[in-house]
Design a protein around this motif. Structure first.
Motif, mmCIF file in Angstrom:
data_model
loop_
_atom_site.group_PDB
_atom_site.id
_atom_site.type_symbol
_atom_site.label_atom_id
_atom_site.label_comp_id
_atom_site.label_asym_id
_atom_site.label_seq_id
_atom_site.Cartn_x
_atom_site.Cartn_y
_atom_site.Cartn_z
ATOM 1 N N LYS A 594 0.831 -1.207 0.000
ATOM 2 C CA LYS A 594 0.000 0.000 0.000
ATOM 3 C C LYS A 594 0.868 1.260 0.000
ATOM 4 O O LYS A 594 0.538 2.273 -0.633
ATOM 5 C CB LYS A 594 -0.918 -0.024 1.225
ATOM 6 N N VAL A 595 2.014 1.183 0.710
ATOM 7 C CA VAL A 595 2.939 2.325 0.707
ATOM 8 C C VAL A 595 3.445 2.565 -0.709
ATOM 9 O O VAL A 595 3.492 3.701 -1.199
ATOM 10 C CB VAL A 595 4.116 2.058 1.673
ATOM 11 N N ASN A 596 3.844 1.507 -1.391
ATOM 12 C CA ASN A 596 4.332 1.651 -2.766
ATOM 13 C C ASN A 596 3.248 2.185 -3.691
ATOM 14 O O ASN A 596 3.496 3.051 -4.542
ATOM 15 C CB ASN A 596 4.835 0.302 -3.285
ATOM 16 N N ASP A 597 2.036 1.645 -3.527
ATOM 17 C CA ASP A 597 0.944 2.061 -4.420
ATOM 18 C C ASP A 597 0.524 3.508 -4.154
ATOM 19 O O ASP A 597 0.146 4.241 -5.079
ATOM 20 C CB ASP A 597 -0.255 1.129 -4.235
ATOM 21 N N THR A 598 0.576 3.941 -2.887
ATOM 22 C CA THR A 598 0.080 5.279 -2.531
ATOM 23 C C THR A 598 1.142 6.356 -2.743
ATOM 24 O O THR A 598 0.863 7.437 -3.293
ATOM 25 C CB THR A 598 -0.382 5.285 -1.063
ATOM 26 N N TYR A 599 2.363 6.079 -2.317
ATOM 27 C CA TYR A 599 3.394 7.113 -2.324
ATOM 28 C C TYR A 599 4.485 6.871 -3.367
ATOM 29 O O TYR A 599 5.377 7.707 -3.525
ATOM 30 C CB TYR A 599 4.045 7.203 -0.932
ATOM 31 N N GLY A 600 4.447 5.738 -4.007
ATOM 32 C CA GLY A 600 5.448 5.469 -5.040
ATOM 33 C C GLY A 600 6.576 4.582 -4.523
ATOM 34 O O GLY A 600 6.801 4.445 -3.317
ATOM 35 N N HIS A 601 7.301 3.986 -5.470
ATOM 36 C CA HIS A 601 8.367 3.055 -5.089
ATOM 37 C C HIS A 601 9.548 3.768 -4.449
ATOM 38 O O HIS A 601 10.282 3.163 -3.655
ATOM 39 C CB HIS A 601 8.828 2.261 -6.318
ATOM 40 N N LEU A 602 9.746 5.027 -4.783
ATOM 41 C CA LEU A 602 10.821 5.768 -4.122
ATOM 42 C C LEU A 602 10.530 5.914 -2.638
ATOM 43 O O LEU A 602 11.438 5.821 -1.795
ATOM 44 C CB LEU A 602 10.996 7.147 -4.770
ATOM 45 N N ALA A 603 9.269 6.132 -2.314
ATOM 46 C CA ALA A 603 8.883 6.207 -0.905
ATOM 47 C C ALA A 603 9.065 4.851 -0.234
ATOM 48 O O ALA A 603 9.489 4.762 0.929
ATOM 49 C CB ALA A 603 7.434 6.671 -0.777
ATOM 50 N N GLY A 604 8.750 3.765 -0.970
ATOM 51 C CA GLY A 604 8.966 2.432 -0.418
ATOM 52 C C GLY A 604 10.428 2.180 -0.128
ATOM 53 O O GLY A 604 10.786 1.620 0.917
ATOM 54 N N ASP A 605 11.298 2.597 -1.057
ATOM 55 C CA ASP A 605 12.738 2.414 -0.825
ATOM 56 C C ASP A 605 13.201 3.228 0.374
ATOM 57 O O ASP A 605 14.021 2.763 1.182
ATOM 58 C CB ASP A 605 13.511 2.825 -2.075
ATOM 59 N N PRO A 665 9.959 10.980 -0.920
ATOM 60 C CA PRO A 665 10.940 11.815 -1.626
ATOM 61 C C PRO A 665 10.352 12.528 -2.840
ATOM 62 O O PRO A 665 10.819 13.594 -3.237
ATOM 63 C CB PRO A 665 12.023 10.813 -2.055
ATOM 64 N N SER A 666 9.309 11.963 -3.432
ATOM 65 C CA SER A 666 8.799 12.528 -4.682
ATOM 66 C C SER A 666 7.910 13.755 -4.455
ATOM 67 O O SER A 666 7.997 14.743 -5.189
ATOM 68 C CB SER A 666 8.027 11.448 -5.444
ATOM 69 N N ASP A 667 7.031 13.721 -3.423
ATOM 70 C CA ASP A 667 6.101 14.836 -3.242
ATOM 71 C C ASP A 667 6.081 15.389 -1.807
ATOM 72 O O ASP A 667 5.282 16.284 -1.500
ATOM 73 C CB ASP A 667 4.681 14.397 -3.631
ATOM 74 N N GLY A 668 6.914 14.868 -0.928
ATOM 75 C CA GLY A 668 7.010 15.405 0.421
ATOM 76 C C GLY A 668 5.886 15.003 1.346
ATOM 77 O O GLY A 668 5.816 15.488 2.474
ATOM 78 N N ARG A 669 5.006 14.132 0.922
ATOM 79 C CA ARG A 669 3.923 13.704 1.810
ATOM 80 C C ARG A 669 4.489 12.844 2.939
ATOM 81 O O ARG A 669 5.402 12.054 2.734
ATOM 82 C CB ARG A 669 2.868 12.921 1.030
ATOM 83 N N GLU A 670 3.882 13.007 4.105
ATOM 84 C CA GLU A 670 4.352 12.269 5.262
ATOM 85 C C GLU A 670 3.434 11.078 5.530
ATOM 86 O O GLU A 670 2.218 11.138 5.289
ATOM 87 C CB GLU A 670 4.388 13.176 6.500
ATOM 88 N N PHE A 671 4.007 10.056 6.088
ATOM 89 C CA PHE A 671 3.225 8.866 6.420
ATOM 90 C C PHE A 671 3.979 8.105 7.510
ATOM 91 O O PHE A 671 5.143 8.379 7.797
ATOM 92 C CB PHE A 671 3.006 7.981 5.196
ATOM 93 N N SER A 672 3.315 7.159 8.104
ATOM 94 C CA SER A 672 3.938 6.299 9.128
ATOM 95 C C SER A 672 3.593 4.855 8.809
ATOM 96 O O SER A 672 2.662 4.576 8.052
ATOM 97 C CB SER A 672 3.445 6.671 10.530
ATOM 98 N N ILE A 673 4.343 3.968 9.414
ATOM 99 C CA ILE A 673 4.145 2.537 9.145
ATOM 100 C C ILE A 673 4.146 1.788 10.468
ATOM 101 O O ILE A 673 4.503 2.325 11.512
ATOM 102 C CB ILE A 673 5.262 1.974 8.244
ATOM 103 N N SER A 674 3.728 0.538 10.396
ATOM 104 C CA SER A 674 3.824 -0.379 11.535
ATOM 105 C C SER A 674 4.453 -1.672 11.046
ATOM 106 O O SER A 674 4.526 -1.926 9.845
ATOM 107 C CB SER A 674 2.446 -0.651 12.147
ATOM 108 N N VAL A 675 4.891 -2.469 11.998
ATOM 109 C CA VAL A 675 5.523 -3.742 11.639
ATOM 110 C C VAL A 675 4.951 -4.852 12.495
ATOM 111 O O VAL A 675 4.439 -4.618 13.592
ATOM 112 C CB VAL A 675 7.059 -3.691 11.825
ATOM 113 N N SER A 676 5.022 -6.071 11.939
ATOM 114 C CA SER A 676 4.690 -7.290 12.680
ATOM 115 C C SER A 676 5.965 -8.096 12.832
ATOM 116 O O SER A 676 6.797 -8.137 11.919
ATOM 117 C CB SER A 676 3.637 -8.112 11.937
#
Length: 734
Positions: A594-605, A665-676
């Motif tokens: 979902k991170v990749n789809d929403t914010y792009g693969h650069l954000a995923g990296d 990195p692409s548009d400056g949007r902020e987000f947070s994640i969680s882990v299992s």
């Protein structure tokens, strides 16, 4: 005083030779079977050629200690020191080392080894010739090597001349002798290599043949048992459809036995284990059977078939009363019609083990193979008659030939404690748990090796003689012009001074050119050394970078999966020695797609990089291994952990990561994640490989995801050995 100084130097050299030879003899080069090349004896050959006989004897005794440690045979203290003395005395008389050693082995070495092997060892007489010939070949090999080393080490040669006196020989003879040494080493080396290749090919053929025969016998045995198990099963189903009259039961059993004559006897019982029908019918004449008092209630084939209500194939046993032959019983329950839960008796057939003799005859018709068939308790069901094994006996096979270098398994049968193998073999299990062995005597393979060595040895001797004749002819062609030049030029007092008036212009010109070439070569060498040093430095830098790339993940900079797996063995061994626990944890980013789809693969990296950075900050002990396991998964190997605190530590990291704000990195949007996270904490002795740890940690990871993600599930394995009858994984608490 000068004499004492020279003696001390020679004694030191003898001891140095001896200790070096001892170390080399501790690691002989193994070839086929028990053939070993011993190069440490080269050192006492050198001592014999350049030192006194007494010092050569000291060197030989030291070298022999290494052989005794490896072979545990006392004859080495007689054979090899005697060889050193022989060579030293031959050197004093001006004989060449190779010629003297050949005489030693023909006159003393071979007879002594043969007598010792015949009188003082368990080595079969058929093996003696092979053992003697390979030792003689080895002796000529290391003597040739020692003589060549003496030629190429002028200081040792000069010392030998001082000790034994200078022998003035013709140049043609010396040249022929050097050629002979080279040819001897070359031909021996090529002969040994060829023999090794040839014998490996023969072993591969034998192994393939044994495997084919074993598979054939296994298949034939399975077919034989399956056919008769099917017959018993079908007969049981047939007799369970209705309850025939006693006369009908006897008639049915007789007909069935007629169709399956491999059964020695067959019988039917009632639910009280009394025999109600038997084949051959003559068995019914027994008064106990006629009176209904003969019971087989204590027989395994009745108990297993009747009470456990299943078909049963017994181990081999000796029949009692109703037949006294070694048999294998096949039994099945008989049920009341329409009631598969109420047995009314059993049907049993005693299988003829002698039928395996037919398989033996077919498999060994054109070979010398023997077969053994054992049940699941390693009791002999059938063995080829020539092996002398009895049915019901415990199989006495014992691994043998530990000192023989062949890749085929070897065993002893008649002499279990003998170190020399009797058979090579192949084994495989049948579908029913029996074991089939195919044995082939080891002696024919050894005879083949002996014949091969003798043939190639004879060819080698003929080739050496022919080469020696050619070398003498060539040396004469070379030495005759040199003698004319020597007579014309005269003698030089010093090589660096060619001022004698008898020196020819050609010799002087050649000398000057050689000196000029030497100076040029020195210049080239300096340039080359500088370039080599420069290239070496560049190569070291490149190797360092390659090592980093091989161990690190390119995106996150963490260790990669391969490095983590390779490091686990070291961590596990360290913790096992100290009795410490290890934690293996797998971390997975929730909804990473979902991170990749929403914010792009650069954000995923960028997300992966920040997770990696936080992991590196949190788990930063030198012993911790933090690796990218693949995709959005990370692997933690945490040795010497506190089982009571590690889950809180993991939860602390999970909470810290959840509170971390990340920026696309692409548009400056902020987000947070969680882990299992799934983790396993256990004593290091739980498993020596990483896979069992990963499996349990991965199971916990899936439990965490299925429970809603953003959580840590950690299992503490309290008893790494597990309770009796329990798998280690079952010790995990819920």
């Amino acid at each position: 005083m000068p004499h004492i100084g020279i003696s001390l130097r020679q004694l030191g050299l003898a001891l140095a030779f001896g200790l070096t030879g001892l170390l080399l003899n501790l690691f002989p080069l193994p070839l086929f079977a028990a053939v070993q090349l011993i190069f440490g004896n080269t050192l006492y050959v050198l001592a014999a050629l350049c030192l006194t006989p007494g010092l050569a004897l000291i060197t030989a005794l030291l070298c022999t200690l290494g052989l005794y440690w490896h072979w545990h045979e006392l004859y080495v203290f007689m054979l090899f020191p005697l060889e050193a003395l022989w060579l030293a005395l031959a050197r004093r008389r001006g004989h060449y080392a190779l010629h003297a050693d050949l005489a030693y082995w023909l006159l003393l070495g071979i007879p002594l080894i043969y007598l010792y092997g015949l009188l003082a060892t368990e080595l079969p007489s058929a093996h003696l010739l092979f053992a003697v010939s390979k030792q003689a070949v080895n002796g000529l090999l290391y003597t040739s090597l020692g003589a060549l080393l003496l030629i190429f080490i002028p200081k040792l040669a000069a010392m030998g001349n001082r000790v034994h006196g200078t022998r003035h020989a013709r140049f043609s003879n010396r040249l022929a002798y050097v050629f002979t040494l080279f040819l001897t080493l070359t031909l021996m080396g090529s002969t040994l290599a060829f023999n090794e290749f040839f014998l490996k090919a023969q072993q591969a053929l034998i192994d393939e043949n044994l495997q084919n025969k074993t598979q054939y016998l296994v298949q034939a045995t399975d077919d034989y048992i399956s056919e008769h198990r099917t017959a018993i099963a079908q007969a049981a189903d047939w007799l369970s459809l209705e309850v025939p009259e006693p006369e009908q039961q006897q008639e049915m059993l007789t007909r069935l036995h007629r169709h399956y004559p491999a059964f020695l006897t067959m019988l039917l019982t009632n639910d009280r284990a009394n025999i109600v029908a038997a084949s051959p019918a003559a068995r019914l004449l027994d008064p106990l059977i006629q009176s209904g008092d003969y019971s087989v209630a204590d027989r395994h084939y009745f108990i297993e078939a009747f009470y456990n209500q299943r078909q049963f194939l017994s181990p081999v046993f000796l029949g009692r009363g109703f037949g006294t032959d070694p048999i294998v019983a096949i039994s099945a329950p008989l049920f009341l019609p329409g009631n598969q839960l109420k047995p009314r008796g059993i049907i049993e057939g005693s299988l003829d083990l002698g039928r395996f003799g037919q398989l033996d005859k077919l498999s060994s018709k054109e070979s010398t193979h023997f077969i053994i068939i054992t049940d699941e308790q390693r009791k002999v069901i059938y063995a080829s008659p020539k092996l002398g094994l009895k049915s019901l006996a415990e199989l006495p096979l014992k691994p043998s030939g530990g000192g023989y270098r062949i890749f085929l398994p070897m065993v002893n049968l008649s002499e279990p404690d003998n170190t020399h193998p009797e058979y090579i073999y192949e084994t495989a299990a049948t579908e029913f748990g029996w074991q089939v062995y195919v044995l082939q005597p080891f002696e024919p393979l050894l005879k083949l090796a002996e014949l091969q060595y003798l043939r190639t040895g004879l060819l080698m001797v003929l080739a050496i003689l022919a080469a020696l004749w050619m070398a003498m002819r060539i040396s004469r062609l070379l030495t005759e012009p040199l003698e004319q030049i020597a007579n014309h030029v005269g003698r030089f007092d010093e090589l660096d001074q060619l001022n004698d008036s008898n020196v020819t212009i050609e010799v002087q010109s050649l000398f000057n050119r050689l000196r000029h070439s030497q100076q040029q070569l020195l210049g080239y060498q300096l340039e080359l050394e500088e370039k080599v040093a420069e290239r070496t430095h560049e190569l070291e830098l490149a190797n360092t970078e390659l090592q980093r790339l091989a161990e690190r993940d390119g995106l996150t900079g963490l260790y990669n999966r391969h490095y983590a797996v390779s490091q686990f063995e070291t961590l596990q061994a360290m913790c096992e020695r100290s009795g410490e626990a290890i934690t293996v944890a797998i971390l997975d980013i929730d909804w990473f797609k979902k991170v990749n789809d929403t914010y792009g693969h650069l954000a995923g990296d960028e997300c992966l990089r920040q997770v990696a950075a936080l992991l590196g900050q949190e788990f930063k002990r030198d012993s911790d291994v933090v690796a990218r396991y693949g995709g959005e998964e990370f692997l933690l190997l945490l040795p010497m952990t506190n089982a009571l605190k590690i889950e809180d530590h993991l939860n602390s990291f999970r909470a810290r990561l959840k509170d971390t704000t990340m920026t696309s990195p692409s548009d400056g949007r902020e987000f947070s994640i969680s882990v299992s996270m799934g983790a396993l904490v256990a004593n290091a002795s739980y498993a020596g490989e990483l896979d069992p740890w990963i499996k349990l940690a991965d199971d916990n990871l899936y439990r965490a995801k299925n429970a809603g993600r953003d959580r840590v599930i950690c299992s503490i394995l309290k008893d790494p050995q597990g309770e009796p009858g329990q798998q280690p994984g079952n010790a995990l608490p819920e």
